[in-house]
Design a protein around this motif. Structure first.
Motif, PDB file in Angstrom:
ATOM      1  N   GLN A 227      -0.237   2.459   7.789  1.00 61.98           N
ATOM      2  CA  GLN A 227      -1.107   2.450   7.438  1.00 61.98           C
ATOM      3  C   GLN A 227      -1.485   3.529   8.740  1.00 61.98           C
TER       4      GLN A 227
ATOM      5  N   ASP B  83       0.670  -1.211   0.062  1.00 55.55           N
ATOM      6  CA  ASP B  83      -0.285  -0.070  -0.164  1.00 55.55           C
ATOM      7  C   ASP B  83       0.848   1.251   0.451  1.00 55.55           C
TER       8      ASP B  83
ATOM      9  N   GLU C 226       1.365  -1.971   9.391  1.00 54.60           N
ATOM     10  CA  GLU C 226       1.154  -1.301  10.647  1.00 54.60           C
ATOM     11  C   GLU C 226       0.993   0.049  10.514  1.00 54.60           C
TER      12      GLU C 226
END
Length: 82
Positions: free
Chosen positions: A55, A17, A52
């Motif tokens: 994000q 991502d 994590e």
């Protein structure tokens, strides 16, 4: 003779991502990419971060937008004010 079908699964890969929008210009004062709003350090470490961590940073990016102050117009704006 027909070619054997190659499964599409062979060619798939898990993409990381990323907020990158392919506008890679570092703002001189804020030291953030004007496209994705990440710092140079964050961009450099991105592929080594955990999902994590990525994000968390991506959640913080919208709040960084005000740090990129618009230019006032340069020479032409000064001439127009006269």
């Amino acid at each position: 003779m027909t070619k054997p079908e190659i499964s599409d699964e062979i060619w798939k890969r898990a993409e990381i991502d990323s907020p990158c929008v392919k506008i890679c210009v570092v703002h001189p004062a804020a030291r953030l990419c004007t496209g994705c709003l990440r710092s140079i350090d964050e961009i450099g470490r991105w592929s080594r971060m955990t999902p994590e961590e990525r994000q968390t940073i991506m959640a913080e990016l919208p709040a960084r937008k005000p740090l990129l102050v618009q230019r006032r117009g340069g020479r032409q704006a000064r001439l127009d004010r006269r």
